[in-house]
Scaffold this motif. Structure first.
Motif, PDB file in Angstrom:
ATOM      1  N   GLU A  54       0.899  -1.248   0.135  1.00 17.92           N
ATOM      2  CA  GLU A  54       0.067  -0.059   0.043  1.00 17.92           C
ATOM      3  C   GLU A  54       0.664   1.070   0.025  1.00 17.92           C
ATOM      4  O   GLU A  54       0.712   2.239  -0.972  1.00 17.92           O
ATOM      5  CB  GLU A  54      -0.932  -0.073   1.282  1.00 17.92           C
ATOM      6  N   THR A  55       2.020   1.283   0.768  1.00 20.89           N
ATOM      7  CA  THR A  55       2.917   2.439   0.739  1.00 20.89           C
ATOM      8  C   THR A  55       3.437   2.560  -0.646  1.00 20.89           C
ATOM      9  O   THR A  55       3.624   3.761  -1.012  1.00 20.89           O
ATOM     10  CB  THR A  55       3.929   2.002   1.737  1.00 20.89           C
ATOM     11  N   THR A  56       4.028   1.473  -1.140  1.00 15.69           N
ATOM     12  CA  THR A  56       4.466   1.490  -2.291  1.00 15.69           C
ATOM     13  C   THR A  56       3.484   2.037  -3.486  1.00 15.69           C
ATOM     14  O   THR A  56       3.864   2.864  -4.280  1.00 15.69           O
ATOM     15  CB  THR A  56       5.150   0.029  -2.715  1.00 15.69           C
ATOM     16  N   ARG A  57       2.435   1.637  -3.528  1.00 18.41           N
ATOM     17  CA  ARG A  57       1.346   1.951  -4.436  1.00 18.41           C
ATOM     18  C   ARG A  57       1.030   3.663  -4.171  1.00 18.41           C
ATOM     19  O   ARG A  57       0.866   4.475  -5.155  1.00 18.41           O
ATOM     20  CB  ARG A  57       0.098   0.951  -4.084  1.00 18.41           C
ATOM     21  N   ASP A  58       0.826   3.964  -2.821  1.00 16.14           N
ATOM     22  CA  ASP A  58       0.895   5.426  -2.709  1.00 16.14           C
ATOM     23  C   ASP A  58       1.812   6.388  -3.223  1.00 16.14           C
ATOM     24  O   ASP A  58       1.894   7.185  -3.736  1.00 16.14           O
ATOM     25  CB  ASP A  58       0.526   5.673  -1.279  1.00 16.14           C
ATOM     26  N   GLN A  59       3.343   5.751  -2.839  1.00 12.52           N
ATOM     27  CA  GLN A  59       4.228   6.614  -3.368  1.00 12.52           C
ATOM     28  C   GLN A  59       4.444   6.442  -5.131  1.00 12.52           C
ATOM     29  O   GLN A  59       4.788   7.707  -5.591  1.00 12.52           O
ATOM     30  CB  GLN A  59       5.669   5.857  -2.904  1.00 12.52           C
ATOM     31  N   THR A  98       1.774   6.332  -6.984  1.00 13.98           N
ATOM     32  CA  THR A  98       0.776   7.396  -7.554  1.00 13.98           C
ATOM     33  C   THR A  98       1.197   8.630  -7.438  1.00 13.98           C
ATOM     34  O   THR A  98       1.113   9.400  -8.410  1.00 13.98           O
ATOM     35  CB  THR A  98      -0.805   6.910  -6.643  1.00 13.98           C
ATOM     36  N   SER A  99       1.818   8.939  -6.190  1.00 12.83           N
ATOM     37  CA  SER A  99       2.464  10.421  -6.052  1.00 12.83           C
ATOM     38  C   SER A  99       3.281  10.799  -7.050  1.00 12.83           C
ATOM     39  O   SER A  99       3.396  11.759  -7.766  1.00 12.83           O
ATOM     40  CB  SER A  99       3.044  10.545  -4.670  1.00 12.83           C
ATOM     41  N   ARG A 100       4.290   9.749  -7.319  1.00  6.58           N
ATOM     42  CA  ARG A 100       5.217  10.149  -8.441  1.00  6.58           C
ATOM     43  C   ARG A 100       4.816  10.237  -9.936  1.00  6.58           C
ATOM     44  O   ARG A 100       5.202  10.827 -10.711  1.00  6.58           O
ATOM     45  CB  ARG A 100       6.316   8.853  -8.333  1.00  6.58           C
ATOM     46  N   THR A 101       3.793   9.533  -9.898  1.00  6.50           N
ATOM     47  CA  THR A 101       3.112   9.429 -11.260  1.00  6.50           C
ATOM     48  C   THR A 101       2.316  10.725 -11.468  1.00  6.50           C
ATOM     49  O   THR A 101       2.467  11.475 -12.677  1.00  6.50           O
ATOM     50  CB  THR A 101       2.080   8.449 -11.432  1.00  6.50           C
ATOM     51  N   GLU A 102       1.973  11.378 -10.286  1.00  3.94           N
ATOM     52  CA  GLU A 102       1.238  12.728 -10.527  1.00  3.94           C
ATOM     53  C   GLU A 102       2.261  13.730 -10.846  1.00  3.94           C
ATOM     54  O   GLU A 102       1.858  14.571 -11.542  1.00  3.94           O
ATOM     55  CB  GLU A 102       0.308  12.838  -9.236  1.00  3.94           C
TER      56      GLU A 102
END
Length: 152
Positions: free
Chosen positions: A97-102, A104-108
């Motif tokens: 979940e943490t990796t997915r959030d990171q 997503t943030s990097r993609t944005e």
């Protein structure tokens, strides 16, 4: 959300481990039965007959003793291994979940930078179009500007 699941799982595991009294009752019942058989045999029969009965019952006594040892002494190890596996799964889920959030943030961030780059390219193209022919040619000959325009 994951932390709540961990607490619920631990409560379920504790409830399962805490309900050992039925197994203890069954074990005590079997021990009392075997003890009763041996006491009755001792009171009724002679030593030779008792030796034959004990010889006959020894495989059963061995199996029952092995079952008790296996059941009562490996339950805690199995429960602790299951708990460790669940904890590892929960930790892996949190890490995912943490990796997915990171990600997503990097993609944005990347999409924002891409939009900015496209806007700058478009602005430079418009500026070159608005400049007179000599200035436009000079600007296109500049290495920094030509590199940006050729990237598209």
């Amino acid at each position: 959300m994951v932390e709540v699941a961990v607490i619920v799982r631990r409560a379920e595991t504790s409830a399962r481990i805490g309900s050992e009294w039925p197994a203890v009752v069954v074990a005590m019942g079997i021990l009392v039965l075997l003890g009763g058989v041996l006491i009755t045999a001792t009171a009724r029969w002679s030593a030779a007959e008792l030796t034959d009965i004990i010889g006959t019952l020894s495989p059963v006594l061995g199996v029952v003793t092995g079952a008790f040892v296996t059941y009562f002494f490996t339950r805690q190890a199995a429960a602790s291994a299951t708990g460790a596996a669940r904890d590892a799964a929960d930790t892996a889920a949190m890490a995912a979940e943490t990796t997915r959030d990171q990600l997503t943030s990097r993609t944005e961030e990347w999409q924002t930078q891409l939009q900015r780059t496209q806007a700058l390219h478009n602005a430079l193209s418009v500026a070159l179009g608005l400049a007179d022919e000599a200035t436009g040619r000079k600007m296109r000959e500049d290495p920094a500007i030509s590199a940006v325009l050729e990237q598209r």
